[in-house]
Design an enzyme around this catalytic site. Sequence first.
Site, PDB file in Angstrom:
ATOM      1  CG  ASP A   1     -63.276  -1.690 -17.787  1.00  0.00           C
ATOM      2  OD1 ASP A   1     -62.915  -1.545 -16.601  1.00  0.00           O
ATOM      3  OD2 ASP A   1     -64.223  -1.049 -18.267  1.00  0.00           O
TER       4      ASP A   1
ATOM      5  CG  ASN B   1     -71.057   5.906 -24.867  1.00  0.00           C
ATOM      6  OD1 ASN B   1     -71.127   5.202 -23.862  1.00  0.00           O
ATOM      7  ND2 ASN B   1     -70.015   5.901 -25.670  1.00  0.00           N
TER       8      ASN B   1
ATOM      9  CG  HIS C   1     -69.206   2.847 -22.120  1.00  0.00           C
ATOM     10  ND1 HIS C   1     -68.744   4.117 -22.411  1.00  0.00           N
ATOM     11  CD2 HIS C   1     -68.703   2.569 -20.894  1.00  0.00           C
ATOM     12  CE1 HIS C   1     -68.004   4.561 -21.420  1.00  0.00           C
ATOM     13  NE2 HIS C   1     -67.970   3.646 -20.474  1.00  0.00           N
TER      14      HIS C   1
ATOM     15  CD  GLU D   1     -66.836   3.376 -25.796  1.00  0.00           C
ATOM     16  OE1 GLU D   1     -68.011   3.649 -25.465  1.00  0.00           O
ATOM     17  OE2 GLU D   1     -65.882   4.153 -25.617  1.00  0.00           O
TER      18      GLU D   1
END
Length: 239
Positions: free
Chosen positions: A66, A134, A136, A141
Amino acid sequence: MKVRRFSSDSLATVYTAALIESLLQREPHPVLGLATGATPVNLYRQLVDFHRQGLSFSHVTTINLDEYVGLPWTHPQSYHRFMQDHLFSQIDIPPGRTFIPDGTADDLEAECVRYDAILAAHPIDLQILGIGRNGHIGFNEPDISLKTRTHVIQLTEDTMQANARFFGSGEQVPDQAITMGIQSILQAKAIVLMAFGRDKAWAVKRALSGEVSTEVPASFLQMHPNVTFVLDEEAAADL
Ligand code: GLP
């Protein structure tokens, strides 16, 4: 999924570096999927150390997960710069064989298509992953649905807050990124997810057990036949 627990993150890092070393010695043209963030920093330091002891990267291709949208490649927090500083500038990998999405492209949709073509041409042998607190992976996400291929994503407040520690005070964390999709990640032949520290414990537990859910993107790793979670005691605390 396999879980390897280590009493420290440095032991876990050396273990992961040794897996990469063995792949590089075994394969004539290995393709490594690489991650950024704090977690793999020492992994890259260890690989540079291996290189100084004779491990060559001249036959390797790397593909990063990414990149932030809108950060120039020279920005200290761009993932281009991160990879250059921590790994590429210190090993003998040929310059044209390192791929990272271009978050500065005028046409981001075209950039995603270009990146998918790169992925199709270079099947990943070993994908290194970190994990967001979280759940990801890459920048996929939590959401009500996930995209399969490379795409532009709106970052969550939690992720922007978590990554703010890398940016200067008053500096804006980008709110968008380009990321490989879940399906592209799952196409790697083998996956090693590294997680260190207490604030990863929830995501690690939820990824390894419980339902596969778009609310915890890392839980999709349960569907892959060759995934190893490499953890320190703190990240494994809830298992
Ligand atoms: C970042 C990256 C991920 C990384 C994760 C955890 O947002 N896009 O690839 O795994 O967050 O980062 P860290 O290792 O700094 O906790």
